[in-house]
Design an enzyme around this catalytic site. Structure first.
Site, short mmCIF file in Angstrom:
data_model
loop_
_atom_site.label_atom_id
_atom_site.label_comp_id
_atom_site.label_asym_id
_atom_site.label_seq_id
_atom_site.Cartn_x
_atom_site.Cartn_y
_atom_site.Cartn_z
N HIS A 1 -38.69 -36.52 -34.60
CA HIS A 1 -37.62 -35.55 -34.84
C HIS A 1 -37.02 -35.07 -33.51
CE1 HIS A 1 -40.74 -32.00 -34.88
NE2 HIS A 1 -40.14 -32.01 -33.72
N GLU B 1 -36.10 -33.64 -39.31
CA GLU B 1 -37.29 -34.41 -39.66
C GLU B 1 -36.87 -35.77 -40.24
OE1 GLU B 1 -39.87 -33.32 -38.45
OE2 GLU B 1 -40.67 -31.47 -39.28
N ASP C 1 -32.70 -24.56 -32.30
CA ASP C 1 -33.25 -24.22 -33.61
C ASP C 1 -33.97 -22.87 -33.60
OD1 ASP C 1 -35.28 -25.27 -31.96
OD2 ASP C 1 -35.33 -27.15 -33.05
N ASN D 1 -43.23 -37.38 -34.69
CA ASN D 1 -42.67 -38.18 -35.80
C ASN D 1 -41.21 -38.58 -35.54
OD1 ASN D 1 -41.26 -35.81 -36.12
ND2 ASN D 1 -41.98 -35.36 -38.18
#
Ligand code: F6R
Length: 261
Positions: free
Chosen positions: A140, A145, A69, A138
């Site tokens: 990801h 996400e 990314d 979380n």
């Protein structure tokens, strides 16, 4: 999934580096394609890879690498761009050719077209042999996400407030963290032939437990890894602390060692 319980990040780094070594040595004449994560999770593995390269035990001269990314609109040369990060923490210390390290162009005029181009480039290179992943608190992976489609391709995503807060430690203030990123999609990541995810620390314990033992779903994007045939998850004591079947995973690990010796 193969779950490897380790004492600390250093031991975890050695496990990941072992998989990288296997991938490099089993690659054909075209060389191996590595998928690289940024962030703090893979740093111990990268240090170990650098050390093995310096001792002459590993060479990346025939390899290529694709980053997961990149932040949108952050200049490549910014010290927190993932392009700079991977140079600083890995590639400038080893013999992988600079022009064989690929990342999405966060400054592309048309980020949507850039995402499609990057996705196609990974496929054109023959796909990723070994993808190294961290995991967000979380759940990801990459910057997919919660609510990400489990079959998504490389695209522009908006970071959650949680991820912005988690990543603020790398910037002078949370306001400086870019809100948009280009990330490989979950479907893109799942095409890697082998995947290793590494996590350390208590802040990852909930996400690790959900990934390994939770129901499959977009609320925890890393659960998609349950559908991959060759995933290894390397976790330290703290990151493993919420796993219900921790003792079973330890037992499997001991049995595997017995078989190997
Ligand atoms: C980084 C990436 C992210 C990180 C994750 C964990 O390229 O794709 O998924 O792996 O946010 O970050 P750290 O390792 O800094 O806790």
């Amino acid at each position: 999934m193969e779950i490897i319980l380790v004492e600390d990040a250093v031991e975890g780094g050695r496990c990941v580096a072992d998989l990288v070594a296997e991938t490099l040595s089993s690659a054909g004449s075209g060389g191996a394609t590595l998928g690289l994560a940024t962030g703090s999770s893979p740093l111990a593995a990268y240090s170990e890879m650098i050390a093995r390269f310096e001792r002459g035990e590993m060479s990346f001269a025939q390899a290529r690498a694709f980053l997961l990314d990149e932040y949108v609109a952050l200049p490549r040369e910014h010290e927190q761009s993932y392009w700079s990060f991977i140079r600083e923490n890995l590639t400038r210390h080893i013999d992988i050719p600079d022009d064989q390290v690929f990342s999405p162009d966060g400054e592309a005029e048309d980020p949507v077209a850039e995402a499609a181009r990057y996705d196609a480039a990974i496929r054109a290179a023959g796909g990723v042999d070994l993808q190294i992943l961290g995991i967000g608190s979380n759940g990801h992976i990459g910057f997919n996400e919660p609510s990400s489609s489990l079959v998504s391709r490389t695209r522009v995503k908006t970071l959650t407030q949680q991820t912005i807060a988690d990543n603020a430690r790398f910037f002078d203030s949370p306001d400086e963290v870019p809100v948009h990123v280009l990330t490989q999609g979950l479907g893109t990541i799942m095409e890697a032939r082998r995947i290793v995810l590494t996590a350390t620390g208590a802040s990852k314990a909930g996400a690790v437990a959900a990934t390994i033992e939770g129901p499959l779903g977009a609320h925890c994007p890393a659960t998609v890894l349950q559908m991959h045939p060759a995933v290894t998850i390397v976790v330290d004591r703290e990151a493993a602390s919420e796993l219900t079947d921790r003792e079973y995973y330890r037992f499997i690990q001991q049995q595997k060692r017995r078989l190997e010796h």
